[in-house]
Every structure is written in C-alpha cells, then in structure tokens.
Design a protein around this motif. Structure first.
Motif, PDB file in Angstrom:
ATOM      1  N   ASP A 107      -3.185  -1.446  10.678  1.00 26.65           N
ATOM      2  CA  ASP A 107      -3.504  -0.106  10.182  1.00 26.65           C
ATOM      3  C   ASP A 107      -2.304   0.489   9.463  1.00 26.65           C
ATOM      4  N   GLU A 108      -1.117   0.191   9.945  1.00 26.70           N
ATOM      5  CA  GLU A 108       0.080   0.699   9.281  1.00 26.70           C
ATOM      6  C   GLU A 108       0.239   0.055   7.903  1.00 26.70           C
ATOM      7  N   CYS A 109      -0.074  -1.230   7.803  1.00 24.45           N
ATOM      8  CA  CYS A 109      -0.004  -1.894   6.496  1.00 24.45           C
ATOM      9  C   CYS A 109      -0.931  -1.194   5.499  1.00 24.45           C
ATOM     10  N   LYS A 110      -2.133  -0.852   5.950  1.00 24.21           N
ATOM     11  CA  LYS A 110      -3.095  -0.177   5.080  1.00 24.21           C
ATOM     12  C   LYS A 110      -2.567   1.193   4.653  1.00 24.21           C
ATOM     13  N   LEU A 111      -2.019   1.928   5.610  1.00 23.28           N
ATOM     14  CA  LEU A 111      -1.523   3.264   5.300  1.00 23.28           C
ATOM     15  C   LEU A 111      -0.263   3.224   4.440  1.00 23.28           C
ATOM     16  N   ASN A 112       0.568   2.195   4.630  1.00 23.08           N
ATOM     17  CA  ASN A 112       1.722   2.028   3.738  1.00 23.08           C
ATOM     18  C   ASN A 112       1.255   1.857   2.297  1.00 23.08           C
ATOM     19  N   THR A 113       0.263   0.998   2.116  1.00 25.84           N
ATOM     20  CA  THR A 113      -0.261   0.741   0.774  1.00 25.84           C
ATOM     21  C   THR A 113      -0.948   1.977   0.214  1.00 25.84           C
ATOM     22  N   LEU A 114      -1.694   2.662   1.056  1.00 26.13           N
ATOM     23  CA  LEU A 114      -2.365   3.886   0.630  1.00 26.13           C
ATOM     24  C   LEU A 114      -1.348   4.916   0.140  1.00 26.13           C
ATOM     25  N   GLN A 115      -0.239   5.031   0.859  1.00 23.16           N
ATOM     26  CA  GLN A 115       0.785   5.994   0.469  1.00 23.16           C
ATOM     27  C   GLN A 115       1.535   5.532  -0.774  1.00 23.16           C
ATOM     28  N   ALA A 116       1.721   4.233  -0.926  1.00 19.01           N
ATOM     29  CA  ALA A 116       2.333   3.715  -2.152  1.00 19.01           C
ATOM     30  C   ALA A 116       1.461   4.069  -3.358  1.00 19.01           C
ATOM     31  N   CYS A 117       0.149   3.932  -3.197  1.00 23.31           N
ATOM     32  CA  CYS A 117      -0.779   4.285  -4.282  1.00 23.31           C
ATOM     33  C   CYS A 117      -0.777   5.789  -4.538  1.00 23.31           C
ATOM     34  N   THR A 118      -0.675   6.560  -3.478  1.00 20.07           N
ATOM     35  CA  THR A 118      -0.622   8.016  -3.624  1.00 20.07           C
ATOM     36  C   THR A 118       0.562   8.425  -4.488  1.00 20.07           C
ATOM     37  N   LEU A 162      -7.858   5.534  -4.284  1.00 20.66           N
ATOM     38  CA  LEU A 162      -8.596   4.437  -3.661  1.00 20.66           C
ATOM     39  C   LEU A 162      -8.815   3.277  -4.624  1.00 20.66           C
ATOM     40  N   ASP A 163      -8.936   3.555  -5.915  1.00 18.76           N
ATOM     41  CA  ASP A 163      -9.040   2.470  -6.897  1.00 18.76           C
ATOM     42  C   ASP A 163      -7.778   1.617  -6.863  1.00 18.76           C
ATOM     43  N   CYS A 164      -6.632   2.275  -6.753  1.00 12.17           N
ATOM     44  CA  CYS A 164      -5.359   1.558  -6.635  1.00 12.17           C
ATOM     45  C   CYS A 164      -5.315   0.783  -5.323  1.00 12.17           C
ATOM     46  N   PHE A 165      -5.701   1.446  -4.251  1.00 13.11           N
ATOM     47  CA  PHE A 165      -5.656   0.860  -2.910  1.00 13.11           C
ATOM     48  C   PHE A 165      -6.526  -0.394  -2.807  1.00 13.11           C
ATOM     49  N   ASN A 166      -7.682  -0.342  -3.428  1.00  8.67           N
ATOM     50  CA  ASN A 166      -8.642  -1.452  -3.323  1.00  8.67           C
ATOM     51  C   ASN A 166      -8.425  -2.547  -4.362  1.00  8.67           C
ATOM     52  N   SER A 167      -7.394  -2.402  -5.174  1.00  6.37           N
ATOM     53  CA  SER A 167      -7.107  -3.409  -6.198  1.00  6.37           C
ATOM     54  C   SER A 167      -5.771  -4.085  -5.891  1.00  6.37           C
ATOM     55  N   LEU A 168      -5.371  -4.960  -6.777  1.00  2.00           N
ATOM     56  CA  LEU A 168      -4.082  -5.635  -6.607  1.00  2.00           C
ATOM     57  C   LEU A 168      -2.907  -4.702  -6.873  1.00  2.00           C
ATOM     58  N   GLY A 170      -2.130  -1.873  -5.487  1.00  3.97           N
ATOM     59  CA  GLY A 170      -1.517  -1.454  -4.238  1.00  3.97           C
ATOM     60  C   GLY A 170      -0.605  -2.526  -3.669  1.00  3.97           C
ATOM     61  N   THR A 171      -1.054  -3.780  -3.734  1.00  2.00           N
ATOM     62  CA  THR A 171      -0.247  -4.900  -3.239  1.00  2.00           C
ATOM     63  C   THR A 171       1.033  -5.046  -4.053  1.00  2.00           C
ATOM     64  N   LYS A 172       0.916  -4.891  -5.356  1.00  2.00           N
ATOM     65  CA  LYS A 172       2.092  -5.010  -6.225  1.00  2.00           C
ATOM     66  C   LYS A 172       3.112  -3.904  -5.948  1.00  2.00           C
ATOM     67  N   LEU A 173       2.608  -2.709  -5.693  1.00  2.00           N
ATOM     68  CA  LEU A 173       3.505  -1.601  -5.376  1.00  2.00           C
ATOM     69  C   LEU A 173       4.263  -1.870  -4.089  1.00  2.00           C
ATOM     70  N   GLU A 174       3.562  -2.391  -3.085  1.00  2.00           N
ATOM     71  CA  GLU A 174       4.210  -2.692  -1.820  1.00  2.00           C
ATOM     72  C   GLU A 174       5.225  -3.824  -1.965  1.00  2.00           C
ATOM     73  N   GLN A 175       4.919  -4.781  -2.821  1.00  2.00           N
ATOM     74  CA  GLN A 175       5.875  -5.862  -3.081  1.00  2.00           C
ATOM     75  C   GLN A 175       7.162  -5.305  -3.685  1.00  2.00           C
ATOM     76  N   LYS A 176       6.991  -4.330  -4.581  1.00  2.00           N
ATOM     77  CA  LYS A 176       8.154  -3.691  -5.200  1.00  2.00           C
ATOM     78  C   LYS A 176       8.988  -2.961  -4.152  1.00  2.00           C
ATOM     79  N   TYR A 177       8.311  -2.238  -3.260  1.00  2.00           N
ATOM     80  CA  TYR A 177       9.022  -1.518  -2.213  1.00  2.00           C
ATOM     81  C   TYR A 177       9.685  -2.475  -1.220  1.00  2.00           C
ATOM     82  N   ALA A 178       9.036  -3.611  -0.980  1.00  2.00           N
ATOM     83  CA  ALA A 178       9.607  -4.605  -0.077  1.00  2.00           C
ATOM     84  C   ALA A 178      10.925  -5.129  -0.622  1.00  2.00           C
TER      85      ALA A 178
END
Length: 226
Positions: A107-118, A162-168, A170-178
């Motif tokens: 759930d934290e992974c989802k919320l991290n990505t959601l906030q990255a998209c936000t 949510l469009d960002c969250f449900n697409s790649l 969001g994953t790319k943003l999290e990769q950048k933050y990682a």
C-alpha cells in the motif's frame, strides 16, 4: 492539533492568489519606458531549496508533513522556498523480480507512486502539497485507504493524477526518485530526510525553518524568519 486538509488547501490557494497579486505589482513591465522590473526574478533566484525525502506510510514522515511542514504556508516561509517532496524513502528494487519493495508494504508503494504523480501533474506547490497533506492526514488516522476522498474534499479532479498512476509514467517517476535518493551524499539513514541547499540537517529536521532562514540571502524576509 491537526488541521483538517480542506482548511489548509483553502489557505494555500488564498495565499497563492495573494502572492500572484504581489508579483503583478512588483514584476511589472513599464509600457511607457520599456523597462522590466526584475525584483521578483531576483527573489526567485535567491530562494532556498528544501528537499524532503520520505515515504507515504511512515508515521514519522506523516506527522512531519502534517504538523511541521504545513506551517510554511501559515508563516510565509514558503515564499522563500523551492519545496521538493521526494516520495521514495527506504523503498528498494528487488533485482530478482524487478519489484519495488516498500518498508511499510505494498500500500505504501501505491501511495508513493500516487504522490509522485500528484507532484508531477499538479505543478503548483500549493495544490500538490494540499493533496499530499490530505493523504498523510488520513495515514495518521489509519484511513489511508480512503485517499480517493481527498480529491473531492479539495475540489481537485482525480483523472489527471490517476491517469499517471495507472500508466507507466508513475513507475518512471518513482524510478527517478529512487535514483535521486540513492545518490544522496551522505546517504540518508532515516526518514524524513530533510536537505537545505544540498546540506542534510539530520536529526534536527523539525528545526528546518532555522536552517532555511539562515540560508536565505534575500531581503524580503518572511514572518517565520523574524
């Protein structure tokens, strides 16, 4: 006492309009003389960079964002800051299956990505901070699964995020933050990890206002620094 997220958003938008009005009066183009006033441009260049590395369901991070960081919109400190929120924290990539593993579960992974998209979709810091504040407010209360309610309570359309969250994306943003979090020097040892103009302030993170005020070299000093 924790404020309701809608109140913070109302103030944030109100202050944003006030700041816009201020900019209209200070950064003006003189049509008669063809002179452009660079006062605000100079002010922007003098802003202090404040970066907060955190994770969405960490109780200490949630408390810091809601009870400490939110104050910058009340005391004017936000006017001298370039605030950057980096939702990754202690997450890591499991190389055996390329899955992201978060300290406080999926759930934290989802919320991290959601906030990255936000952050990515809502470029206005007043808006994306208000939404993240709401998410973290719910986390403190143990109601983080109700995160969708934050959009309606703040009057923000959920679709772009949510469009960002449900697409790649969001994953790319999290990769950048990682990558950014992994490259911290010195490395972070806990969260929230607060950095002022590239200098981590460690265990004194709740006292970030003092560090920001000391780092600020401009003349338009906010109330928080007096």
């Amino acid at each position: 006492m924790v404020s309701h997220p809608s109140l913070v958003f109302t103030f944030a938008i109100g202050f944003s309009l006030l700041l816009f009005t201020f900019q209209c009066h200070t950064e003006a183009y003189d049509l008669d003389n063809g002179i452009f006033d660079h006062n605000v441009s100079k002010m922007v260049s003098q802003k202090v960079n404040l970066s907060v590395y955190y994770e969405a369901l960490n109780p200490t991070c949630a408390s810091f964002i809601v009870k400490n960081l939110a104050r910058i919109f009340d005391n004017g400190l936000n006017t001298i800051l370039n605030l950057r929120l980096v939702p990754w924290g202690n997450a890591y990539l499991n190389k055996s299956n390329n899955a992201v593993v978060c300290q406080n579960g999926s759930d934290e992974c989802k919320l991290n990505t959601l906030q990255a998209c936000t952050i990515n979709v809502l470029h206005d810091v007043n808006k994306h901070f208000a939404l993240i504040y709401c998410f973290e407010f719910l986390a403190i209360e143990g109601r983080y699964k109700d995160w969708r309610s934050c959009f309606s309570s703040l009057g923000l359309p959920p679709k772009p995020v949510l469009d960002c969250f449900n697409s790649l994306n969001g994953t790319k943003l999290e990769q950048k933050y990682a990558i950014e979090t992994a490259q911290l020097n010195p490395p972070h040892t806990f969260v929230p990890w607060v950095v002022v103009n590239n200098q981590p302030i460690g265990n004194d993170y709740k006292n970030f206002t003092t560090y920001a005020c000391k780092a600020y070299k401009g003349t338009l000093v906010p109330m928080a620094c007096h």
